[in-house]
Each structure stands twice: as C-alpha cells, then as structure tokens.
Design a protein around this motif. Structure first.
Motif, PDB file in Angstrom:
ATOM      1  N   ARG A   1     -24.140  -0.323 -76.187  1.00 23.50           N
ATOM      2  CA  ARG A   1     -25.122  -0.498 -75.123  1.00 23.50           C
ATOM      3  C   ARG A   1     -24.519  -1.247 -73.944  1.00 23.50           C
ATOM      4  O   ARG A   1     -25.212  -1.529 -72.975  1.00 23.50           O
ATOM      5  CB  ARG A   1     -26.348  -1.247 -75.658  1.00 23.50           C
ATOM      6  CG  ARG A   1     -27.096  -0.461 -76.723  1.00 23.50           C
ATOM      7  CD  ARG A   1     -28.498  -0.978 -76.923  1.00 23.50           C
ATOM      8  NE  ARG A   1     -28.513  -2.355 -77.393  1.00 23.50           N
ATOM      9  CZ  ARG A   1     -29.614  -3.120 -77.490  1.00 23.50           C
ATOM     10  NH1 ARG A   1     -30.775  -2.601 -77.133  1.00 23.50           N
ATOM     11  NH2 ARG A   1     -29.543  -4.343 -77.954  1.00 23.50           N
ATOM     12  N   ASN A   2     -23.243  -1.559 -74.045  1.00 25.12           N
ATOM     13  CA  ASN A   2     -22.550  -2.219 -72.949  1.00 25.12           C
ATOM     14  C   ASN A   2     -22.008  -1.140 -72.013  1.00 25.12           C
ATOM     15  O   ASN A   2     -21.187  -0.315 -72.403  1.00 25.12           O
ATOM     16  CB  ASN A   2     -21.403  -3.077 -73.499  1.00 25.12           C
ATOM     17  CG  ASN A   2     -20.670  -3.844 -72.419  1.00 25.12           C
ATOM     18  OD1 ASN A   2     -19.978  -3.261 -71.602  1.00 25.12           O
ATOM     19  ND2 ASN A   2     -20.824  -5.159 -72.429  1.00 25.12           N
ATOM     20  N   SER A   3     -22.474  -1.135 -70.769  1.00 23.44           N
ATOM     21  CA  SER A   3     -22.134  -0.054 -69.848  1.00 23.44           C
ATOM     22  C   SER A   3     -20.633   0.008 -69.559  1.00 23.44           C
ATOM     23  O   SER A   3     -20.056   1.096 -69.454  1.00 23.44           O
ATOM     24  CB  SER A   3     -22.910  -0.210 -68.537  1.00 23.44           C
ATOM     25  OG  SER A   3     -22.635  -1.466 -67.935  1.00 23.44           O
ATOM     26  N   GLN A   4     -20.002  -1.164 -69.425  1.00 24.16           N
ATOM     27  CA  GLN A   4     -18.557  -1.163 -69.152  1.00 24.16           C
ATOM     28  C   GLN A   4     -17.781  -0.616 -70.346  1.00 24.16           C
ATOM     29  O   GLN A   4     -16.836   0.162 -70.185  1.00 24.16           O
ATOM     30  CB  GLN A   4     -18.084  -2.579 -68.824  1.00 24.16           C
ATOM     31  CG  GLN A   4     -18.591  -3.101 -67.482  1.00 24.16           C
ATOM     32  CD  GLN A   4     -18.061  -4.488 -67.175  1.00 24.16           C
ATOM     33  OE1 GLN A   4     -17.696  -5.225 -68.079  1.00 24.16           O
ATOM     34  NE2 GLN A   4     -18.026  -4.836 -65.902  1.00 24.16           N
ATOM     35  N   LEU A   5     -18.163  -1.009 -71.552  1.00 17.56           N
ATOM     36  CA  LEU A   5     -17.490  -0.520 -72.748  1.00 17.56           C
ATOM     37  C   LEU A   5     -17.723   0.975 -72.921  1.00 17.56           C
ATOM     38  O   LEU A   5     -16.839   1.703 -73.363  1.00 17.56           O
ATOM     39  CB  LEU A   5     -17.996  -1.279 -73.972  1.00 17.56           C
ATOM     40  CG  LEU A   5     -17.301  -0.968 -75.303  1.00 17.56           C
ATOM     41  CD1 LEU A   5     -15.813  -1.300 -75.221  1.00 17.56           C
ATOM     42  CD2 LEU A   5     -17.955  -1.736 -76.446  1.00 17.56           C
ATOM     43  N   LYS A   6     -18.907   1.446 -72.562  1.00 14.14           N
ATOM     44  CA  LYS A   6     -19.215   2.879 -72.663  1.00 14.14           C
ATOM     45  C   LYS A   6     -18.304   3.688 -71.745  1.00 14.14           C
ATOM     46  O   LYS A   6     -17.743   4.718 -72.134  1.00 14.14           O
ATOM     47  CB  LYS A   6     -20.688   3.120 -72.303  1.00 14.14           C
ATOM     48  CG  LYS A   6     -21.163   4.559 -72.526  1.00 14.14           C
ATOM     49  CD  LYS A   6     -22.615   4.706 -72.151  1.00 14.14           C
ATOM     50  CE  LYS A   6     -23.529   3.992 -73.135  1.00 14.14           C
ATOM     51  NZ  LYS A   6     -23.546   4.658 -74.460  1.00 14.14           N
TER      52      LYS A   6
ATOM     53  N   ALA B   1     -17.308   7.712 -80.838  1.00 16.02           N
ATOM     54  CA  ALA B   1     -18.466   7.091 -81.481  1.00 16.02           C
ATOM     55  C   ALA B   1     -18.855   5.793 -80.778  1.00 16.02           C
ATOM     56  O   ALA B   1     -20.047   5.504 -80.600  1.00 16.02           O
ATOM     57  CB  ALA B   1     -18.152   6.826 -82.952  1.00 16.02           C
ATOM     58  N   VAL B   2     -17.859   5.003 -80.373  1.00 10.51           N
ATOM     59  CA  VAL B   2     -18.157   3.770 -79.641  1.00 10.51           C
ATOM     60  C   VAL B   2     -18.871   4.091 -78.334  1.00 10.51           C
ATOM     61  O   VAL B   2     -19.842   3.429 -77.953  1.00 10.51           O
ATOM     62  CB  VAL B   2     -16.860   2.974 -79.363  1.00 10.51           C
ATOM     63  CG1 VAL B   2     -17.144   1.800 -78.424  1.00 10.51           C
ATOM     64  CG2 VAL B   2     -16.260   2.457 -80.671  1.00 10.51           C
ATOM     65  N   MET B   3     -18.403   5.121 -77.644  1.00  4.96           N
ATOM     66  CA  MET B   3     -19.036   5.505 -76.385  1.00  4.96           C
ATOM     67  C   MET B   3     -20.514   5.851 -76.582  1.00  4.96           C
ATOM     68  O   MET B   3     -21.375   5.489 -75.781  1.00  4.96           O
ATOM     69  CB  MET B   3     -18.306   6.700 -75.777  1.00  4.96           C
ATOM     70  CG  MET B   3     -18.855   7.131 -74.417  1.00  4.96           C
ATOM     71  SD  MET B   3     -18.247   8.734 -73.868  1.00  4.96           S
ATOM     72  CE  MET B   3     -19.147   9.829 -74.970  1.00  4.96           C
TER      73      MET B   3
END
Length: 627
Positions: free
Chosen positions: A349-354, A343-345
């Motif tokens: 909207r943070n590309s590194q976190l995705k 779900a976080v992925m």
C-alpha cells in the motif's frame, strides 16, 4: 549526459574518499566497482542516501556502488570529471593487495576484464540462440548464405574471445595493448588452429608442443598478458629510450608467444577442462542437488557481487563441451525475483514501493535483478527468501531435466532461444515454477509492508518568515532554515556551477560569506561530513535534508583552509559551529567562496520559499520548506 548524472558522478567520487583514494574503477551492468586505497575514507552511509544510488556493497576487496541501469552514464561522468582512466588509472598498493586477498583479487580480475564485454557477449549470445532456433524449426537452412553471415555475426566474439580479452586484460595489467593484441592474434592464427586439427606433432627448438585450440579460451591469454606486463616493465627499465619502442615489443612477442603455447596454453586448457568437468560431475552425482544449490543461492552470490567469478565457467563449458548446464538454472533464480517483485507491487500500500516494484519487475524479467533486490525484496526480507526457495525448486527441475544453453546469454526471458535443445521442456517448467511460486508465496504469506503515509509535524513560523510568504500560505506546515553564514544572498541559478545552478540537487540559495564561520541552520543530525571539510549534509528530525557546499570546486583544495568542528552522527542545534574556513586564502588560491544551501529532498515539499533580503547574518531567516 544530463546534469543529474554529472552531479551524481561528482558526489560519488567525493564520497568514496576523493580521486586520490581510488586505485581502480570500472562498471558492470549495474555497479560502479571501486578498488580503494583506504576503505575508511569512504562514506558508505552518505552514498546510500544519495538519490540515484541503490545501495553500497563491500565484497571481494571491492567497494561497489550499485547505481542500476544508469551506471554507464555515471561512469562516463567520472571519466570526464577526473583524471582516472578507463579501466583504472593506478596500481593497487601493497597494503591494499594484502587486505584484498587472493579470492578478492581473482574476483576483481575477472569482473574487470569481462565487464566491458558483457553487452557484446549478451547480444551475440542472444543472436546465436535465435539462429539455432531458426535452424531447429526449419526456418533457416544451415547451408545458405544467410546462415553463413548470421552465424559469423553471432559467433565472432566467442571464436576470437582471446583478442577481446587481450584489450581488457592489457588495461587491467597496464600492458601495451597492441602487443597484447598481437599475442592473442598469434594464438588464434589460422596455421596454429590448422596444426591442432591436423593431429601432427610439433616441437619448438626441440621442446615438444602440446597443441591447444585457443579460440574461445579465457585463461591462456590472461596468463600471457599478465606475464607480458612484467616483462615489459623489466625491459623498459634496462633498455635505452631511443630503441625502447622497437625492442621491448619485439622481445615481449619473442618470449610470451612461445611461452604461452608451450606452457600457459596447456595449463589454461587443463584449468578450463577441470572447471567444466567439475560441474558436470556434480550434475552426474545429483542433478537435483546441483540445480537446487545453483538456483537457490545465485542471488545471494549476486548480492556480494561475486557472480563474475562464474562467467569463465560458462564460457569454458561452451568452448569445451559445446553447452552449459548452469545458465538455465540461473534464469530460474532471476525470474523468481521477478515473481516476488510483481507480488509486492500488487500487495503493498506504499505508493513509492509499488512504483519501484513495478519497474524492478520489468528490469528483472530482462536479466537485471539488483534494483529489485536492494530496493525491494531484500529490504522486505521475506520476498527475497521466498524467491530463493522458489528458485531452488525451479533449478532442481531444470537439473533433473538436463536443461542446457548452447550459447552465452544473460539469464532472463530473452535467453530462451539459447535453451532450445536438450531439456528445453524442463527449462520452461522450472522457470515457470520459480516465477509463479515466488509470486504466490509473496502474495499469500505476505511481508511487513512499509508505511503508506508519513505525517509531517506542525512547525512554528517566525514573524520575519511570515513576511516572506503570501498570507494564504501561512496556514501551511513549514520547515524553517536560518542563515548559517553572514554575507550577501544570491540566487542559486547564478552560481557558476551547473551541477547546483541547474536545480537537479534541489532548491536553495547561495551566500557569499564575509567571514569563515559556518553554523548549523537547523536542529538535527549531521549525516555527512566530507573528508575535505568543504561540504556537509544535515537532516532535521522531520526528514528535511540539507546540503551546505562551501565554494565551487573547493574539493580540489583537499581540505586545505577548512577545519571541521563536527563529525557524522553528531546532533547539532541551530547556531552551533560546524566548520571554520579561511575565506581569503580560498579566494587567493583562485576559488569562489559562494556557499550553496540546498534542500536536497525539495521534491518532498510543495515549495521552498526564500528570503527577499540581500544581506543576512547568522540566525536570520533564509528559507522555509512548505509541507
């Protein structure tokens, strides 16, 4: 092993206080587990800032550096570049033992003796589950030769578990490994097993024997090897070295094997049965409560690195009652984290976190949750809580349905073949509920997202710096680095240290100093000061990270000839004194003084431009990082 893994190994050892501060080190699936002499010598914050380190956990008396799936390579590098031994090289000091406490030492013992066996246990457990599934579905006849071979392959590590544990316990207790193996071999010797199955009564020198089936047991061999280590130490101190190699093993076997069969076996068997019946009693009291507590709190236990303490319970349940009720509940906890990560992925909207969430989702599905917990869910807080709530509900469903495992496995999607028995439907439903509910709660209720972009500040350029770049580049934002030393400039790739010259640490230059005065090349904060004074890390206000490393292998000087003038957390201005060192004495001791100045987060910049001058003095332009 790559240069990056080697350098990470070296940096980790330096930041835990050096090799001399390590009593013991080993690794599990994701962590380097250190037993340190003095925790205050370890630089926790600097370790967390290293690329390749997920986080640091201090628990159970251990200093745990969470690496992730690459931990075995980093551990291999530590073994290669230090005098530490596989499984630890030193005995805990009295002071450290007092600080650790009984519970901490128990966790340390269990994790150290089981960590290297985890892959064999998991692989054999999965194969065992597939064999059981094939028989249940009629694909395999349990009287066939195929079953005979596959059953032996999947059962051997569990049947002869005392022999495997003898190896790791001997490493832990510093006992003679071959003697430990002989003791374990005696416990599972065919005539001992046959005597147990016969039901006859026996005695040893007139003392009645309470026979125990030692195959698949844990505690008897651990007690035996611990006693063996002390007996060997005492005999080695009184027996002459000319006959020590013969008499000490003989006397150890003569004492420990009967003592184990007469006392340790029955005691260990009672402990095993007590643990198994304790959890069974909780299940009988309230399966729903047992499942909810187990599923809901499992990842909290993982955070503190205490999950190893539960492994003997699973193995003893399998050995004494033939199944384990806990493993399916743990799978619900693991898959709940995977649902939250997915779900976080999708939501961030943070590309590194995705990217991190995506890879951590896959890792969690296959049983390793630490990268996802430390890198994503616990960092964002709410997803971790949602996953724990979901796991509690899923665990309660599994508890009520009586889901069970018939073989050991890592709690993961791959473990399902080991659950194909009583209560399998509840396992499927419980795990599915955990995953889906964690996914929906995280997706719908949300979390405080990390910023999607970070704006870099405008940086003024000096006249000298403009001469070092092409005219078309002069309009770009830049971070200016001036020389921290007076001396001659050399290329980083020419440094006789592959960890730096390979560029894995980042781009930079080398200065051969003409004196021993090192000043700050930037305005910023001191983030790392190595205890030995030979290296330090700086960070500018806009986030550029610098590593300044004086010499090659100068960590071995253990601080001799270095005098630190700053400490971690100090704010420094360009030109402020950082370290004084005696360059001549360092060279006389046989070490190179060539000093590396490296932008460790070079990947965050378009390029790192370097001076073309061959000589510099303090304050001269050295490099600029182009945003």
């Amino acid at each position: 092993m790559s240069n990056k893994d080697k350098e990470l190994s070296i940096r980790v050892i330096e930041l835990v206080g050096g090799e001399s501060n390590v009593n013991d080190v080993y690794h599990c699936a994701t962590r380097l587990r250190f037993t340190l002499k003095d925790h205050t010598k370890a630089n926790e914050q600097a370790l967390k800032n290293i690329a390749g380190v997920i986080t640091v956990v201090k628990s159970g008396g251990q200093f745990q550096v969470v690496i992730g799936n690459n931990v075995s390579k980093v551990y291999e590098g530590i073994m290669e570049h230090t005098n530490l031994q596989d499984g630890g090289s030193k005995t805990d000091t009295k002071e450290n033992a007092e600080k650790t406490g009984i519970f901490g030492k128990t966790v340390d013992l269990i994790s150290s003796v089981f960590s290297s066996l985890l892959s064999a246990l998991a692989g054999a457990g999965l194969l065992k589950g597939l064999v059981v599934l094939s028989v249940a579905l009629g694909w395999l006849d349990d009287t066939s030769g195929t079953y005979l071979i596959l059953n032996a392959a999947s059962s051997s590590v569990f049947t002869f578990l005392p022999i495997f544990l003898a190896v790791t316990a001997a490493r832990k207790f510093k006992a003679n490994m071959n003697v430990s193996l002989a003791i374990a071999g005696a416990l599972v010797f065919p005539t001992i097993s046959a005597a147990f199955n016969s039901g006859q009564t026996y005695d040893f020198l007139g003392i009645p024997i309470v026979l125990v089936m030692y195959t698949s047991t844990v505690f008897p061999i651990l007690l035996a090897v611990w006693v063996q280590s002390h007996i060997e130490k005492w005999f080695n101190s009184i027996i002459h070295q000319s006959i020590r190699n013969i008499l000490v093993p003989m006397l150890s076997l003569l004492i420990v094997v009967p003592l184990t069969i007469l006392a340790f076996g029955p005691i260990g068997n009672s402990v095993s049965q007590g643990l198994a019946s304790g959890f069974t009693s909780l299940m009988q009291f309230s399966p729903m409560l047992a499942g909810a507590v187990t599923g809901g709190f499992w990842q909290v236990i993982v955070i503190f690195g205490l999950h190893w303490a539960f492994l003997p319970i699973t193995l003893n349940n399998l050995a004494t009652i033939g199944y384990d009720l806990m493993r399916p509940m743990l799978t619900a906890a693991v898959l709940a984290q995977a649902g939250a990560l997915l779900a976080v992925m999708l939501k961030t909207r943070n590309s590194q976190l995705k990217t991190l969430s995506g890879s951590a989702t896959i890792t969690a599905i296959f049983g390793i949750t630490e990268p996802g917990i430390y890198g994503v869910t616990l960092r964002l807080k709410k997803p971790f809580i949602y996953a724990c709530i979901s796991a509690a509900i899923g665990g309660a469903i599994i508890g009520v349905g009586g889901g069970r495992a018939v073989a050991y496995s890592l709690p993961s999607l791959l473990a399902f073949p080991t659950y194909v028995t009583t209560g399998f439907a509840s396992v499927v439903i419980g795990v599915s509920v955990s995953f889906v509910l964690a996914f929906l709660l995280t997706l719908l209720l949300g979390f405080k997202d990390l910023e999607a972009t970070v704006e870099e500040p405008q940086i003024e350029t000096s006249g000298q710096e403009k001469q070092a770049i092409e005219p078309s580049e002069s309009r770009l934002n830049k971070e200016i680095i001036v020389s921290p030393l007076k001396g001659s400039v050399q290329l980083l790739e020419d440094l006789p240290d592959p960890a730096f010259s390979s560029g894995v640490m980042g781009q930079g230059l080398v200065i051969e100093p003409t004196d021993g005065i090192l000043v700050s090349p930037i305005n910023g904060v001191v983030t790392t000061v190595f205890p030995t004074g030979h290296a330090l890390g700086l960070t500018t206000d806009s986030g550029m990270e610098l590593l300044i490393h004086i010499g090659v292998n100068t960590v071995k000087l253990k601080g001799q000839f270095f005098e630190k003038k700053v400490k971690e957390g100090d704010r420094v201005s360009c030109g402020q004194l950082l370290v004084e060192f005696d360059a001549e004495q360092i060279r006389t001791a046989g070490y190179i003084t060539a000093t590396s100045v490296i932008v460790t987060n070079s990947a965050n910049y378009l390029d790192v431009l370097k001076t073309t001058e061959q000589e510099v003095k303090q304050g001269d332009y050295l490099m600029s990082a182009v945003v």
